[in-house]
Scaffold this active site. Sequence first.
Site, PDB file in Angstrom:
ATOM      1  N   ASP A  94       0.849  -1.198   0.000  1.00 37.51           N
ATOM      2  CA  ASP A  94       0.000   0.000   0.000  1.00 37.51           C
ATOM      3  C   ASP A  94       0.883   1.245   0.000  1.00 37.51           C
ATOM      4  O   ASP A  94       2.109   1.162   0.120  1.00 37.51           O
ATOM      5  CB  ASP A  94      -0.982  -0.017   1.195  1.00 37.51           C
ATOM      6  CG  ASP A  94      -0.275   0.092   2.557  1.00 37.51           C
ATOM      7  OD1 ASP A  94       0.556   0.997   2.722  1.00 37.51           O
ATOM      8  OD2 ASP A  94      -0.565  -0.729   3.463  1.00 37.51           O
ATOM      9  N   HIS A 109       8.718  -5.242  -1.051  1.00 37.74           N
ATOM     10  CA  HIS A 109       7.853  -6.195  -1.759  1.00 37.74           C
ATOM     11  C   HIS A 109       7.054  -5.534  -2.885  1.00 37.74           C
ATOM     12  O   HIS A 109       6.046  -6.082  -3.328  1.00 37.74           O
ATOM     13  CB  HIS A 109       6.912  -6.905  -0.787  1.00 37.74           C
ATOM     14  CG  HIS A 109       7.617  -7.883   0.123  1.00 37.74           C
ATOM     15  ND1 HIS A 109       7.054  -8.396   1.274  1.00 37.74           N
ATOM     16  CD2 HIS A 109       8.847  -8.453   0.031  1.00 37.74           C
ATOM     17  CE1 HIS A 109       7.907  -9.233   1.851  1.00 37.74           C
ATOM     18  NE2 HIS A 109       9.002  -9.276   1.128  1.00 37.74           N
ATOM     19  N   CYS A 117       6.474  -3.609 -16.827  1.00 41.44           N
ATOM     20  CA  CYS A 117       6.292  -4.121 -18.191  1.00 41.44           C
ATOM     21  C   CYS A 117       7.259  -5.278 -18.434  1.00 41.44           C
ATOM     22  O   CYS A 117       8.477  -5.095 -18.396  1.00 41.44           O
ATOM     23  CB  CYS A 117       6.510  -3.015 -19.215  1.00 41.44           C
ATOM     24  SG  CYS A 117       6.345  -3.636 -20.900  1.00 41.44           S
ATOM     25  N   GLY A 176       4.518  -4.734  13.431  1.00 40.29           N
ATOM     26  CA  GLY A 176       3.347  -5.339  12.784  1.00 40.29           C
ATOM     27  C   GLY A 176       3.652  -6.322  11.692  1.00 40.29           C
ATOM     28  O   GLY A 176       2.996  -6.311  10.654  1.00 40.29           O
TER      29      GLY A 176
HETATM   30  C1  BJW Z   1      -0.676  -5.684  14.321  1.00 37.67           C
HETATM   31  C2  BJW Z   1      -1.888  -5.033  14.279  1.00 37.67           C
HETATM   32  C3  BJW Z   1      -1.917  -3.775  14.853  1.00 37.67           C
HETATM   33  C4  BJW Z   1      -2.180  -6.897  13.307  1.00 37.67           C
HETATM   34  N1  BJW Z   1      -0.813  -3.268  15.403  1.00 37.67           N
HETATM   35  N2  BJW Z   1       0.403  -5.178  14.885  1.00 37.67           N
HETATM   36  C5  BJW Z   1      12.332 -21.813   3.629  1.00 37.67           C
HETATM   37  C6  BJW Z   1      13.025 -21.152   4.643  1.00 37.67           C
HETATM   38  C7  BJW Z   1      13.327 -19.782   4.533  1.00 37.67           C
HETATM   39  C8  BJW Z   1      12.920 -19.072   3.427  1.00 37.67           C
HETATM   40  C9  BJW Z   1      12.234 -19.730   2.424  1.00 37.67           C
HETATM   41  C10 BJW Z   1      11.955 -21.097   2.522  1.00 37.67           C
HETATM   42  N3  BJW Z   1      11.270 -21.451   1.408  1.00 37.67           N
HETATM   43  C11 BJW Z   1      11.112 -20.368   0.623  1.00 37.67           C
HETATM   44  C12 BJW Z   1      11.691 -19.307   1.227  1.00 37.67           C
HETATM   45  C13 BJW Z   1      11.746 -17.907   0.746  1.00 37.67           C
HETATM   46  C14 BJW Z   1      10.371 -17.249   0.765  1.00 37.67           C
HETATM   47  C15 BJW Z   1       9.763 -17.389   2.157  1.00 37.67           C
HETATM   48  O1  BJW Z   1      10.033 -16.611   3.056  1.00 37.67           O
HETATM   49  N4  BJW Z   1       8.872 -18.351   2.336  1.00 37.67           N
HETATM   50  C16 BJW Z   1       8.258 -18.585   3.646  1.00 37.67           C
HETATM   51  C17 BJW Z   1       6.837 -19.007   3.433  1.00 37.67           C
HETATM   52  C18 BJW Z   1       9.091 -19.606   4.390  1.00 37.67           C
HETATM   53  N5  BJW Z   1      10.586 -15.848   0.447  1.00 37.67           N
HETATM   54  C19 BJW Z   1      10.595 -15.410  -0.802  1.00 37.67           C
HETATM   55  O2  BJW Z   1      10.361 -16.149  -1.748  1.00 37.67           O
HETATM   56  C20 BJW Z   1      11.013 -13.976  -1.007  1.00 37.67           C
HETATM   57  N6  BJW Z   1      12.067 -13.920  -1.940  1.00 37.67           N
HETATM   58  C21 BJW Z   1      13.271 -14.486  -1.664  1.00 37.67           C
HETATM   59  O3  BJW Z   1      13.506 -15.070  -0.620  1.00 37.67           O
HETATM   60  O4  BJW Z   1      14.209 -14.309  -2.651  1.00 37.67           O
HETATM   61  C22 BJW Z   1      15.528 -14.897  -2.444  1.00 37.67           C
HETATM   62  C23 BJW Z   1      16.378 -14.070  -1.513  1.00 37.67           C
HETATM   63  C24 BJW Z   1      17.040 -14.658  -0.451  1.00 37.67           C
HETATM   64  C25 BJW Z   1      17.866 -13.880   0.379  1.00 37.67           C
HETATM   65  C26 BJW Z   1      18.019 -12.535   0.144  1.00 37.67           C
HETATM   66  C27 BJW Z   1      17.348 -11.979  -0.910  1.00 37.67           C
HETATM   67  C28 BJW Z   1      16.515 -12.749  -1.712  1.00 37.67           C
HETATM   68  C29 BJW Z   1       9.853 -13.161  -1.573  1.00 37.67           C
HETATM   69  C30 BJW Z   1       8.771 -12.966  -0.574  1.00 37.67           C
HETATM   70  C31 BJW Z   1       7.606 -12.227  -1.206  1.00 37.67           C
HETATM   71  C32 BJW Z   1       6.480 -12.001  -0.216  1.00 37.67           C
HETATM   72  N7  BJW Z   1       5.356 -11.438  -0.858  1.00 37.67           N
HETATM   73  C33 BJW Z   1       4.145 -11.252  -0.090  1.00 37.67           C
HETATM   74  C34 BJW Z   1       2.926 -11.164  -1.029  1.00 37.67           C
HETATM   75  C35 BJW Z   1       2.841  -9.940  -1.828  1.00 37.67           C
HETATM   76  C36 BJW Z   1       1.620 -10.054  -2.667  1.00 37.67           C
HETATM   77  C37 BJW Z   1       0.437  -9.337  -2.140  1.00 37.67           C
HETATM   78  O5  BJW Z   1       0.557  -8.326  -1.434  1.00 37.67           O
HETATM   79  O6  BJW Z   1      -0.640  -9.762  -2.512  1.00 37.67           O
HETATM   80  O7  BJW Z   1       4.294 -10.106   0.745  1.00 37.67           O
HETATM   81  S1  BJW Z   1       3.726 -12.541   1.047  1.00 37.67           S
HETATM   82  C38 BJW Z   1       2.988 -11.509   2.216  1.00 37.67           C
HETATM   83  O8  BJW Z   1       3.687 -11.753   3.453  1.00 37.67           O
HETATM   84  C39 BJW Z   1       3.293 -10.067   1.783  1.00 37.67           C
HETATM   85  C40 BJW Z   1       3.823  -9.472   3.052  1.00 37.67           C
HETATM   86  O9  BJW Z   1       4.644  -8.366   2.765  1.00 37.67           O
HETATM   87  C41 BJW Z   1       4.523 -10.623   3.718  1.00 37.67           C
HETATM   88  C42 BJW Z   1       4.701 -10.482   5.195  1.00 37.67           C
HETATM   89  O10 BJW Z   1       3.457 -10.462   5.832  1.00 37.67           O
HETATM   90  P1  BJW Z   1       3.246  -9.566   7.118  1.00 37.67           P
HETATM   91  O11 BJW Z   1       3.381  -8.142   6.750  1.00 37.67           O
HETATM   92  O12 BJW Z   1       4.101 -10.049   8.201  1.00 37.67           O
HETATM   93  O13 BJW Z   1       1.683  -9.810   7.425  1.00 37.67           O
HETATM   94  P2  BJW Z   1       0.993 -10.936   8.307  1.00 37.67           P
HETATM   95  O14 BJW Z   1      -0.460 -10.915   7.981  1.00 37.67           O
HETATM   96  O15 BJW Z   1       1.688 -12.234   8.199  1.00 37.67           O
HETATM   97  O16 BJW Z   1       1.185 -10.439   9.797  1.00 37.67           O
HETATM   98  C43 BJW Z   1       0.558  -9.269  10.293  1.00 37.67           C
HETATM   99  C44 BJW Z   1       1.128  -8.983  11.689  1.00 37.67           C
HETATM  100  O17 BJW Z   1       0.585  -7.753  12.133  1.00 37.67           O
HETATM  101  C45 BJW Z   1       0.765 -10.054  12.737  1.00 37.67           C
HETATM  102  O18 BJW Z   1       1.951 -10.384  13.457  1.00 37.67           O
HETATM  103  C46 BJW Z   1      -0.238  -9.348  13.638  1.00 37.67           C
HETATM  104  O19 BJW Z   1      -0.133  -9.751  15.017  1.00 37.67           O
HETATM  105  C47 BJW Z   1       0.187  -7.906  13.487  1.00 37.67           C
HETATM  106  N8  BJW Z   1      -0.881  -6.940  13.693  1.00 37.67           N
HETATM  107  N9  BJW Z   1      -2.816  -5.875  13.638  1.00 37.67           N
HETATM  108  C48 BJW Z   1       0.314  -4.038  15.410  1.00 37.67           C
HETATM  109  N10 BJW Z   1      -3.079  -3.051  14.873  1.00 37.67           N
END
Ligand code: BJW
Length: 234
Positions: A94, A109, A117, A176
């Site tokens: 956002d 992200h 493109c 968060g």
């Molecule tokens: C509050 C609140 C309030 C609520 N106040 N708090 C095995 C081991 C390790 C890694 C991997 C593995 N297998 C694969 C991987 C890598 C993979 C990965 O991590 N996978 C996991 C599932 C294990 N990662 C990738 O593929 C990434 N790329 C990569 O690793 O490339 C290689 C590389 C390696 C090293 C260096 C560099 C590169 C890419 C990741 C892309 C993530 N994309 C997404 C989706 C985007 C699409 C979309 O928006 O539709 O991004 S996934 C989704 O999760 C989104 C978010 O940015 C991301 C994180 O989520 P977030 O923000 O934490 O949200 P929530 O909902 O999970 O949590 C919300 C939190 O807020 C909670 O804790 C609540 O308690 C809190 N909260 N209200 C304060 N009011």
Amino acid sequence: MREIRNIVILTGAGVSAESGVPTFRGPDGLWEGHRVEDVATPQVFRRDPELVQSFYDQRRAALARVQPNAAHHALAKLDAEWPHDLLLVTQNVDDLHDRAGSKRLLHMHGELKSAWCLSCDRRTPWDGALSNDPACPACGARGHLRPDIVWFGEMPYDMDRIDRALSRADLFVSIGTSGNVYPAAGFVDLASHAGARTLELNLDPSMTSPRFDESRLGPAGTLVPALVEELLNP
Ligand code: BJW
């Protein structure tokens, strides 16, 4: 603890929750019953581009109905007033940090309001829909624009800059985020290793809470303004 000069802040979906933007892994998770890990991939986009484009079109349009909250505004104030190095790294796609006025900001992200493109590789600010196959403003090709979002298996943006800032950080703050997604979930370890104090602000304990020096539990809209006051008026 050494004196704090260089600050790195990581935000996740929780910082925008009080603005009304759904989180990914909460009870009303954004992907409606699907695990985000199963659907936010380039493979799903290749298989069903219309579905993915219309999902992102709806989320892009929904940005017009939400506003930055007290946490976004407090972080923008810190950015404006902190006299040393500061980097705000958001996982959020956002534009609420941008609209609150944060300048030293990276969207690791990607961004809903950007189109990429696949024909000419340029990125263009984008406000409207992508599902109607608009032409790329840079090269004119049709049907090659995708949301400029980092999906699983793709490289997050600006990793070199983020790694450099973490290696020099005196304070790392995570706000968060659930700590499920790497590389962001590993930033706390990189910062600790560099000697930074590490602080987590979250509504509930996260996957990475045990790796922080301190965790404060509560809503970002309350905890973040309090932290910013603490930093600006020690
Ligand atoms: C509050 C609140 C309030 C609520 N106040 N708090 C095995 C081991 C390790 C890694 C991997 C593995 N297998 C694969 C991987 C890598 C993979 C990965 O991590 N996978 C996991 C599932 C294990 N990662 C990738 O593929 C990434 N790329 C990569 O690793 O490339 C290689 C590389 C390696 C090293 C260096 C560099 C590169 C890419 C990741 C892309 C993530 N994309 C997404 C989706 C985007 C699409 C979309 O928006 O539709 O991004 S996934 C989704 O999760 C989104 C978010 O940015 C991301 C994180 O989520 P977030 O923000 O934490 O949200 P929530 O909902 O999970 O949590 C919300 C939190 O807020 C909670 O804790 C609540 O308690 C809190 N909260 N209200 C304060 N009011």
